[in-house]
Enzyme design. Structure first.
Site, PDB file in Angstrom:
ATOM      1  N   GLU A   1     -29.809 -28.769 -11.305  1.00 26.77           N
ATOM      2  CA  GLU A   1     -30.728 -28.676 -12.170  1.00 26.77           C
ATOM      3  C   GLU A   1     -31.873 -28.356 -12.597  1.00 26.77           C
ATOM      4  O   GLU A   1     -32.014 -27.346 -13.201  1.00 26.77           O
ATOM      5  CB  GLU A   1     -29.949 -29.587 -13.325  1.00 26.77           C
TER       6      GLU A   1
ATOM      7  N   MET B   1     -21.434 -22.725 -18.678  1.00 19.52           N
ATOM      8  CA  MET B   1     -21.038 -23.253 -17.459  1.00 19.52           C
ATOM      9  C   MET B   1     -21.565 -21.819 -16.146  1.00 19.52           C
ATOM     10  O   MET B   1     -20.912 -20.889 -16.271  1.00 19.52           O
ATOM     11  CB  MET B   1     -19.648 -23.522 -17.866  1.00 19.52           C
ATOM     12  N   GLU B   2     -21.865 -22.398 -15.567  1.00 17.29           N
ATOM     13  CA  GLU B   2     -22.600 -21.152 -13.945  1.00 17.29           C
ATOM     14  C   GLU B   2     -21.374 -20.728 -13.212  1.00 17.29           C
ATOM     15  O   GLU B   2     -21.176 -20.306 -12.490  1.00 17.29           O
ATOM     16  CB  GLU B   2     -23.333 -21.608 -13.812  1.00 17.29           C
TER      17      GLU B   2
ATOM     18  N   HIS C   1     -30.435 -19.114 -17.492  1.00 16.76           N
ATOM     19  CA  HIS C   1     -30.032 -20.594 -16.637  1.00 16.76           C
ATOM     20  C   HIS C   1     -29.183 -20.337 -15.879  1.00 16.76           C
ATOM     21  O   HIS C   1     -28.672 -20.684 -15.135  1.00 16.76           O
ATOM     22  CB  HIS C   1     -30.727 -21.446 -17.738  1.00 16.76           C
ATOM     23  N   GLU C   2     -28.010 -20.180 -16.948  1.00 18.28           N
ATOM     24  CA  GLU C   2     -26.775 -19.713 -16.101  1.00 18.28           C
ATOM     25  C   GLU C   2     -26.624 -18.213 -14.654  1.00 18.28           C
ATOM     26  O   GLU C   2     -25.928 -19.321 -14.321  1.00 18.28           O
ATOM     27  CB  GLU C   2     -25.846 -19.373 -17.284  1.00 18.28           C
TER      28      GLU C   2
HETATM   29  N1  B3K Z   1     -24.031 -27.123 -15.218  1.00 16.85           N
HETATM   30  C1  B3K Z   1     -23.146 -27.303 -16.708  1.00 16.85           C
HETATM   31  C2  B3K Z   1     -22.923 -28.442 -17.009  1.00 16.85           C
HETATM   32  C3  B3K Z   1     -21.669 -28.840 -17.145  1.00 16.85           C
HETATM   33  C4  B3K Z   1     -21.939 -29.942 -17.554  1.00 16.85           C
HETATM   34  C5  B3K Z   1     -20.565 -31.441 -17.747  1.00 16.85           C
HETATM   35  N2  B3K Z   1     -20.880 -32.293 -18.451  1.00 16.85           N
HETATM   36  C6  B3K Z   1     -24.919 -26.345 -17.594  1.00 16.85           C
HETATM   37  C7  B3K Z   1     -25.510 -26.333 -16.781  1.00 16.85           C
HETATM   38  O1  B3K Z   1     -26.569 -27.064 -16.393  1.00 16.85           O
HETATM   39  O2  B3K Z   1     -25.890 -24.947 -16.580  1.00 16.85           O
HETATM   40 ZN    ZN Z   2     -28.129 -25.537 -15.041  1.00 12.82          ZN
END
Ligand code: B3K
Ligand code: ZN
Length: 879
Positions: A326, A269-270, A303-304
């Site tokens: 995303e 998670m970012e 990615h994050e």
């Molecule tokens: N943005 C988070 C994903 C959160 C998921 C919540 N169910 C990770 C990512 O795509 O970078």
């Molecule tokens: Zn993401």
């Protein structure tokens, strides 16, 4: 069971909130018993808000103990709270401070949303709607606020206290407690909030940005795992440098912290300045992590990190726009890996992944557009379509605009929307504006579900020296979208002359053709090339330039010609896949193989193996026939997974058994005594060697039976050991049970390696596997609250073992349905995700279809299903 329309949220209903929260002061008092949160929200009415408009805040499982506005406690008649909201009946029509006090029970929070405990560490997950489980709030991504966070916790169990932004104060709080204060100057939506309190080890480093600012970097983890974080740190620094080089994006805060936790619903998670990671995407050392793990860590760290600009600085207006951050960020991480490693290999692997995960989603009951227009449970939309198809859409944009045009658009996007919560429309508008291009039709990619089918046939007129390509596109109906529009398809291509060299043409007419790209934007087109001296072989959809299913009239000879001569490595790989697929589909349909056809494919594989120009990683990918799930999807209806398994097995034996001698020779030659290194070349070498091992074992060539157990015993890294175990278990050789037992006793104490054992165990395509999984689950020591364990065992069974999951007697379906019902009570997100494995059911043969339907219907009768599971179930049965 909830009804169809209950709680459905529609994009068309989006309206800004009448109030804004502009800044947030939070005070967490964390104790073993509970956590008290005092929130001071500075609220402003939006311009035009009418007097008497109530302020409605989101909340979930909160216990409210006090409430005041500007310091004055509210009368009970001035507010109302229920299970999921807090309403201030008549807030002042000016700036005011709302203060609430709530109590949370992180200890019992097995949903892993909001504040929870993982192995003793307090940590948070707020995206998408977890912040409302921490305090009452406008928990929507378009409310951007600055956050200041004070937290106190017992010093002995939580010496480390972290939150977003910069540390501005810390000290002793008396009674064995200590405190820290963190401030994040960048306004952000609540889903990017994070807090961590625990007893953690760490490694630290620094990065100096292009403009010369020094950023302190740290990765926090369970004590004793520090060494295993070094690869993640290395990946982080390379990501930071790459985003400066490639997109001109610098990091903005003075610190960047990452925390690895063991219980996490997703990969990572970012959160602004404080990324929280599933530890499987942080920890790596050669004897416990595979090359795939190293690559996965590098990719997700990147990615994050990249989200800091695409997601955090510019965020989403509402959750329908999820792929704004995303899809774009996946595109960016794909480009990072392509630049760091091999572009061709990365592209092929991504397309394999897309076809394995996104195409089945897009062609099944859960199909939805990359930008959905309605949802009941947003957690169910973190899908391959939003992520991977979202990335494909951005990639097509880059293909259509060219590298410079794409970069111009990105620059304008950052310039214009920094600090905003925005939409797909705004994203497309900057590319249109920067390039003077109309992207109205292109936008359909975001709105329309389904994988287009593109059919191409060619003809040559020797007398006129003209060559014609006839192209058609069609997208089949998907749930809620009975009719479809033509999409803009960038089809990169080349013509190859009889000598294997690229062939030029004189003129072209019939559709937009630029350089080596056809832009098909109608249902069909006929393109005529003039001045073509010989009949060429077309290489179409080079680099998989659009996410479609392509069918051509090319013969096996044409395909094998491409496999040898195409200058596009993707299409060389694709050509071999197409030949294998055609043979597999023939066999499923009862059409016997000709010896010549088998020999031609076998020879082509032999040439690929012998080539001294192709690299090892490419060869590893090329020496394969399509996966069972791919064959099933191509067959499309009345699928019998056991028959597909049998056919594929037979095909592997037929084409690879004749190559046993060269394969064994190559296998032996590829052995290496060098110490483990995760670089692309060493990874490629191991990938090829392990591919050969798998093929040798599966082809049952004479003298190869013991190869897997020998490699298993001698392996000096996890990549080689796990490959040997998987080869042996996949073919269920006589050694398989002993190797599995050995692996379990060697590594069972390391949870992340145990996951590998669980996956291999659950993937055995033979009877007995359900009983083994059930026994593992029944062990009281098996942690049913840990998503990694559950997904490794039951997720990989439902998604990756079609012969046993879709058994004719329905035992696989019933087993998974029962599991979902049980785990739904603990962690609805995990349950709903595993349930999506059922999405193949409509394409199965009638007996299996009925069995799947019965299992789903039975599950539907379970009382108290979560919204997550009920939503998937309803769509699964309606589709
Ligand atoms: N943005 C988070 C994903 C959160 C998921 C919540 N169910 C990770 C990512 O795509 O970078
Ligand atoms: Zn993401």
């Amino acid at each position: 069971m909830r009804t169809e329309t209950e709680h459905t949220i529609f994009l068309k209903d989006y309206t800004p909130s009448p109030y804004r929260i502009v800044s947030v002061d939070l005070d967490f008092r964390i104790t073993a018993a509970n956590t008290r949160v005092v929130a001071q929200l500075t609220v402003e009415p939006r311009e035009g808000t009418a007097p008497g408009t109530p302020l409605v805040l989101d909340g979930d499982e909160l216990t409210l103990t006090s409430i005041a506005i500007d310091g004055a406690p509210l009368a009970v008649s001035a507010y109302a709270s229920d299970a999921d909201s807090l309403t201030i009946v008549e807030p002042p029509l000016r700036r005011f401070v709302l203060e609430t006090e709530v109590f949370l029970q992180p200890e019992g929070n097995t949903k892993l949303m909001g504040l929870y405990r993982s192995s003793g560490t307090w940590c948070t997950q707020c995206e998408p709607e977890g912040f409302r489980r921490i305090t009452y709030y406008l928990d929507r991504p378009d409310n951007l606020a600055t956050f200041k966070v004070r937290m106190s916790a017992p010093l002995d169990v939580a010496p480390v206290l972290l939150a977003n932004g910069n540390l501005i104060d810390k000290g002793d709080a008396g009674d064995g407690l200590h405190y820290a204060v963190w401030e994040d100057p960048f306004p952000k939506p609540a889903y990017l909030f994070a807090l961590v309190a625990g007893d953690l080890g760490s490694i630290s480093d620094s990065f100096t940005t292009a403009s010369g600012r020094k950023v302190a970097l740290a990765i926090y983890c369970t004590h004793g795992k520090e060494e295993q974080c070094l690869w993640a740190m290395d990946s982080l620094k390379r990501s930071m440098a790459w985003d400066e080089r490639r997109f001109g994006r610098e990091y903005d805060l003075d610190v960047f912290n990452i925390v690895a936790v063991s219980d996490f619903n997703f990969g990572a998670m970012e959160n602004k300045g404080l990324n929280i990671f599933n530890d499987r995407l942080v920890f790596a050392q050669p004897d416990t992590a595979t090359d795939g793990d190293y690559e996965g860590i590098e990719r997700v760290i990147a990615h994050e990190y990249f989200h800091n600009w695409t997601g955090n600085r510019i965020t989403c207006r509402d959750w329908f726009q999820l792929c704004l951050k995303e899809g774009l960020t996946v595109y960016r991480d794909q480009e990072f890996t392509s630049d760091e490693r091999s572009r061709a290999v990365k592209r092929i692997s991504d397309v394999v992944g897309l076809r394995a995960a996104q195409f089945p989603e897009d062609g099944g009951p859960l199909a939805h557009p990359a930008r959905p227009d309605q949802y009941r449970e947003i957690n169910n939309f973190y899908t391959a379509t939003v992520y991977e198809k979202g990335a494909e859409i951005v990639r097509m944009l880059a293909t259509l605009l060219g590298e410079a045009g794409f970069r111009k658009g990105m620059d304008l996007y950052f310039e214009r929307h920094d600090g905003e919560a925005t939409t797909i429309e705004a994203f497309l508008a900057v590319f249109a504006e920067a390039n003077g291009m109309d992207l109205d039709q292109f936008k359909t990619w975001y709105l329309q579900a389904g994988t287009p089918r593109v059919t191409v046939s060619d003809s040559y007129d020797a007398a006129r020296q003209t060559y014609t390509l006839k192209l058609d596109q069609e997208t089949l109906p998907t749930p809620g979208q009975p009719t479809k529009e033509a999409l803009v398809l960038p089809i990169k291509f080349g013509l190859i002359g009889p000598n294997g060299s690229p062939m030029a043409w004189g003129g072209v007419s019939g559709a937009e053709v630029r350089d080596e790209m056809i832009v098909l934007d109608k249902a069909s087109a006929e393109i005529t090339f003039t001045g073509v001296p010989n009949k060429p072989v077309p290489s179409l959809l080079r680099g998989f330039s659009a996410p479609v299913n392509l069918t051509t009239n090319l013969t096996q000879d044409d395909q094998l010609f491409l496999a040898r001569h195409d200058s596009d490595p993707f299409n060389r790989w694709q050509a071999l896949q197409d030949v294998g697929m055609a043979l597999a589909v023939d066999a499923v349909n009862g059409k016997p193989w000709s010896d010549a056809a088998i020999k031609a494919l076998s020879d082509a594989f032999g040439d690929t193996l012998a080539s001294d120009t192709l690299d090892d990683a490419f060869k590893a990918l090329a020496l394969s026939v399509p996966a069972e799930s791919q064959i099933a999807r191509t067959v499309g209806k009345d699928v019998d997974p056991s028959r597909i398994h049998e056919v594929r097995d037979r095909l592997v034996k037929a084409v690879f058994e004749p190559l046993a001698v060269p394969m064994l020779r190559a296998y032996l030659k590829l052995a290496s005594d060098l110490p483990y290194a995760p670089d692309a070349a060493s990874t490629g070498r191991r990938a090829l060697r392990n591919r050969l091992l798998g093929l040798l074992v599966a082809s049952e060539a004479a003298g190869t039976a013991s190869l897997a157990s020998q490699q298993y015993a001698e392996a000096r890294n996890m990549t080689d050991r796990l490959a040997a175990l998987a080869a042996s278990a996949g073919a269920w050789t006589s050694d398989a049970p002993a190797l599995l037992a050995d692996f379990r006793s060697r590594f069972g104490a390391d949870p992340l390696v145990l996951d590998k054992w669980l996956t291999v165990t659950a993937s055995v395509p033979f009877d007995g596997v359900i009983e083994r999984i059930a026994a593992i689950l029944a062990d009281p020591a098996f942690p049913k609250t840990n998503p990694n364990r559950l997904r490794s065992l039951v997720g990989s069974f439902a998604m990756g073992n079609p012969t046993q999951f879709a058994r004719a007697d329905g035992a696989g379906f019933r087993f998974v349905a029962d599991f979902v019902a049980e785990v739904d009570k603990i962690n609805p997100q995990v349950a709903a995700r595993v349930l999506t494995g059922f999405r193949i059911w409509p394409m199965l043969e009638s007996g299996r279809r009925e069995a799947a339907k019965a299992a789903l219907t039975g599950l539907q009768g379970t009382s108290g299903l979560s919204r997550n599971t009920a939503d998937i179930l309803t769509r699964m049965l309606a589709g």
